[in-house]
Design an enzyme around this catalytic site. Structure first.
Site, short mmCIF file in Angstrom:
data_model
loop_
_atom_site.label_atom_id
_atom_site.label_comp_id
_atom_site.label_asym_id
_atom_site.label_seq_id
_atom_site.Cartn_x
_atom_site.Cartn_y
_atom_site.Cartn_z
N LYS A 73 0.81 -1.21 0.00
CA LYS A 73 0.00 0.00 0.00
C LYS A 73 0.85 1.27 0.00
O LYS A 73 0.58 2.19 -0.75
CB LYS A 73 -0.94 -0.03 1.21
CG LYS A 73 -1.84 1.17 1.37
CD LYS A 73 -3.02 0.87 2.28
CE LYS A 73 -2.64 0.11 3.52
NZ LYS A 73 -1.63 0.77 4.37
N THR A 75 4.02 1.51 -0.94
CA THR A 75 4.73 1.53 -2.22
C THR A 75 3.82 2.05 -3.33
O THR A 75 4.24 2.85 -4.17
CB THR A 75 5.21 0.10 -2.56
OG1 THR A 75 6.02 -0.38 -1.48
CG2 THR A 75 6.03 0.09 -3.84
N ARG A 96 2.40 8.22 6.72
CA ARG A 96 2.69 8.09 8.15
C ARG A 96 4.17 7.78 8.36
O ARG A 96 4.84 7.21 7.49
CB ARG A 96 1.86 6.95 8.76
CG ARG A 96 0.37 7.20 8.75
CD ARG A 96 -0.39 5.97 9.20
NE ARG A 96 -0.14 4.85 8.31
CZ ARG A 96 -0.39 3.58 8.62
NH1 ARG A 96 -0.86 3.27 9.81
NH2 ARG A 96 -0.16 2.61 7.75
N LYS A 107 7.25 -6.76 10.35
CA LYS A 107 7.01 -6.04 9.11
C LYS A 107 8.27 -5.48 8.48
O LYS A 107 8.41 -5.43 7.26
CB LYS A 107 6.01 -4.90 9.37
CG LYS A 107 5.56 -4.17 8.13
CD LYS A 107 4.52 -3.10 8.46
CE LYS A 107 4.07 -2.35 7.22
NZ LYS A 107 3.09 -1.30 7.54
N ALA A 275 -3.74 1.60 12.41
CA ALA A 275 -5.17 1.56 12.11
C ALA A 275 -5.89 0.41 12.79
O ALA A 275 -7.11 0.39 12.83
CB ALA A 275 -5.40 1.48 10.61
N PHE A 303 -3.60 -0.46 6.96
CA PHE A 303 -4.20 -1.79 6.79
C PHE A 303 -5.33 -1.80 5.76
O PHE A 303 -5.32 -1.02 4.82
CB PHE A 303 -4.65 -2.33 8.15
CG PHE A 303 -3.51 -2.55 9.11
CD1 PHE A 303 -2.44 -3.37 8.77
CD2 PHE A 303 -3.47 -1.91 10.33
CE1 PHE A 303 -1.38 -3.56 9.64
CE2 PHE A 303 -2.42 -2.10 11.21
CZ PHE A 303 -1.38 -2.91 10.86
N PHE A 383 3.21 -8.32 -9.31
CA PHE A 383 4.30 -9.13 -8.76
C PHE A 383 4.73 -10.16 -9.81
O PHE A 383 3.94 -10.54 -10.68
CB PHE A 383 3.84 -9.87 -7.49
CG PHE A 383 3.88 -9.03 -6.25
CD1 PHE A 383 4.96 -9.12 -5.37
CD2 PHE A 383 2.85 -8.16 -5.96
CE1 PHE A 383 5.00 -8.34 -4.23
CE2 PHE A 383 2.88 -7.38 -4.82
CZ PHE A 383 3.96 -7.47 -3.94
N TRP A 411 6.83 -0.78 -8.48
CA TRP A 411 7.95 -1.36 -7.72
C TRP A 411 9.16 -1.55 -8.63
O TRP A 411 10.29 -1.25 -8.23
CB TRP A 411 7.50 -2.70 -7.12
CG TRP A 411 8.57 -3.37 -6.29
CD1 TRP A 411 8.90 -3.12 -5.00
CD2 TRP A 411 9.44 -4.42 -6.74
NE1 TRP A 411 9.93 -3.94 -4.60
CE2 TRP A 411 10.28 -4.75 -5.65
CE3 TRP A 411 9.60 -5.11 -7.95
CZ2 TRP A 411 11.26 -5.75 -5.73
CZ3 TRP A 411 10.56 -6.10 -8.04
CH2 TRP A 411 11.38 -6.40 -6.94
#
Length: 558
Positions: A73, A75, A96, A107, A275, A303, A383, A411
């Site tokens: 998210k 990225t 954030r 993470k 969140a 999230f 991906f 990405w």
């Protein structure tokens, strides 16, 4: 596909001096407070000068329910902002700040990935400009003042069994969830039970992110409820005469942080409530500054859309007047296959049937956002291993709900890989004709608000709350807090309160085990299931792999 790590890509990037990034925001070198060559804070007088400028478009980025496969998210938020700039839309991304808890836990870092990153990545993921340390210090100053008050006679008549203000630490440490304090004898304070939360769960973090001036910050801090008297009357931070000193500790931290993307576009990284246990959005000051200095502002909510987006829309927007022009829902083929029942080891194998089944999770998030009257776009974060057939099926299913989907390869390619997504997002934002609306009215009782979120957003049949919890809701109503929005503390891994239930479960109830008022932040926190406000480390935390080499370079951060 590139073979470099995120850290290697960030270190090889040719970044611009932060003064050049400030110029892209319309600021002269003297209008920022520099932290070296690549970080800066924006002073309050500059924020005030921008207050009356017209707002640009606001894009909210959210996602499907998180899976171990990852959705990307942050990225995507960065890649979308770079892509919007590439198609001629002056754009700033507002994110954030990462917490040290997940950074050293499971993470890892949270500054984007691949060629869609904000830099300096190591600084942002570690101490950055010290904002979180200031919040930790302000929180614990109030804790110390409270215990000092008890030691010197308890004039405010705290019921020591009903003190709700603990202490915080910006690390995961399960051993601190429940603690005893004041055990040092006559000079060690008053013995009592207490607790630690992670810093991002502190009400001060929420207040920090919702305050729009130092004066508002101080006012909100004064409203914090630290405990109750034997009669159930709240005792506030202002009564402990601590809010002024706390505001002094937070004064510089409250200024938004300016950094840049790998493509040299402005990025504001400021504040960071989770969140799943808080409201999950960056600071209002950063969001509004970006909107007043750019055509488009891209911001994210933590999230899945059932948590971050719901709280952004029902709490942040309600308190500030913000209205997103469009919402981007990040999904991946592999995440939806996971929701469709595929084992983690087999997610790279084509499986149209599982993808179709797992689309139910994305469908629920789309339908939820449609309740708010906000147009949505699906970002299919690409991906390796995704097939054209899988992408086409995902787009087809989204289209059946009236939502366009775009494959995004930011990405691997940076902003160039997300231009189609940027065009669809801009189109949705420009053609936003339907009116934005909240999920529930202010006048609805707190318990009904929690039940409304549980039923409409999570898909629950009902909420389950015992007599003691219901009496607590009733008491808070009597104290005058009934018109506040609710902030549901719930697992991020499922639409239900059971993290093991994937996809779009039905026939479940949401167990409500407690409710507390964050009077300064302006919402009621409803604790569901087994949700903890102090996470623990995993069996093999990321801290085991983070190191520093002989040249002083950090390794293992990604």
């Amino acid at each position: 596909m590139h073979s470099l790590s995120d850290l290697e890509i960030a270190r090889r990037a040719k970044t611009l001096p932060i003064t050049r990034i400030a110029e892209k925001c319309g600021l002269a070198p003297g209008q920022i407070e520099c932290f070296g060559q690549n970080k800066a804070k924006i002073p309050f007088d500059v924020l005030e000068q921008c207050r009356n400028k017209p707002d640009g478009k606001l894009i909210l980025v959210t996602a499907v329910s998180p899976t171990p496969a990852g959705e990307g998210k942050t990225t995507t938020s960065i890649g979308l902002a770079d892509a919007l700039n590439r198609i001629g839309k002056k754009t700033i991304v507002a994110l954030r700040e990462p917490s040290l808890g997940p950074c050293f836990g499971i993470k890892g870092g949270a500054a984007g990935g691949g060629y869609a990153q904000v830099v300096p990545m190591e600084d942002i993921n570690l101490h950055f400009t010290g904002d979180f340390h200031a919040i930790t210090a302000a929180h614990n100053l109030l804790s110390a003042m409270l215990d000092n008050h008890l030691h010197f006679g308890n004039v405010l008549r705290f019921d020591t069994r009903r003190i709700v203000w603990g202490r915080v630490l910006d690390l995961n440490d399960r051993a601190l969830r429940k603690v005893n304090v004041g055990l040092g004898g006559m000079t060690g304070g008053v013995p009592r039970e207490s607790h630690f939360d992670i810093t991002v769960a502190s009400e001060i973090m929420a207040i920090f992110c919702l305050s729009q001036s130092p004066a508002e910050l101080k006012e909100r801090l004064g409203k914090i409820i630290t405990g109750y008297t034997p009669e159930g009357e709240p005792v506030t931070c202002a009564q402990l005469k601590c809010h002024g000193a706390m505001a002094a500790l937070l004064k510089d931290a409250l200024k938004p942080n300016l950094v840049q993307t790998l493509e040299g576009n402005p990025a504001l990284v400021h504040g960071g409530p989770f969140a799943n246990i808080a409201h999950g959005c960056n600071s209002v000051l950063a969001t509004k500054f970006a909107m007043r200095t750019a055509d488009y502002t891209v911001t994210e909510a933590g999230f899945g859309a059932d948590l971050g987006a719901q709280k952004f829309l029902d709490i942040k927007c309600r308190q500030t007047g913000l209205k997103p022009n469009a919402v981007v829902i990040v999904a991946t083929v592999r995440a939806l296959k996971y929701h469709g029942g595929v084992d983690l080891k087999e997610l790279t194998l084509p499986n149209l049937q599982a993808l179709d089944a797992g689309f139910a999770n994305l469908r629920k998030h789309i339908e939820n956002l449609q309740l708010y009257g906000v147009p949505a776009v699906v970002a299919v974060n690409s991906f390796p291993g995704d097939t054209d057939e899988e992408i086409a099926l995902l787009a087809k299913r989204s289209g059946e709900l009236g939502v366009k989907a775009a494959r995004a390869d930011h990405w691997a390619k940076g902003g160039a890989g997300a231009e189609e997504l940027a065009k669809l997002t801009a189109e949705a934002a420009e053609n936003n004709a339907e009116g934005f609306r909240f999920l529930y009215p202010d006048e609805m009782p707190l318990l009904e608000k929690a039940e409304t979120v549980a039923k409409k957003i999570y898909g629950a049949d009902k909420i389950a709350a015992d007599k003691k919890v219901r009496e607590k809701f009733e008491h808070l109503e009597k104290l005058g807090f009934g018109k506040l929005p609710v902030c549901m503390a719930k697992t991020q891994y499922s639409l239900s309160a059971d993290p093991a239930l994937r996809n779009c479960p039905s026939g479940f109830e949401i167990p409500v085990r407690d409710v507390k008022i964050s009077a300064g932040a302006g919402f009621a926190v409803v604790l569901t299931g087994e949700m903890m406000t102090m996470p623990g480390l995993s069996r093999s935390p990321a801290a085991e792999r983070i190191d520093i080499d002989e040249a002083g370079q950090i390794t293992g951060l990604f």
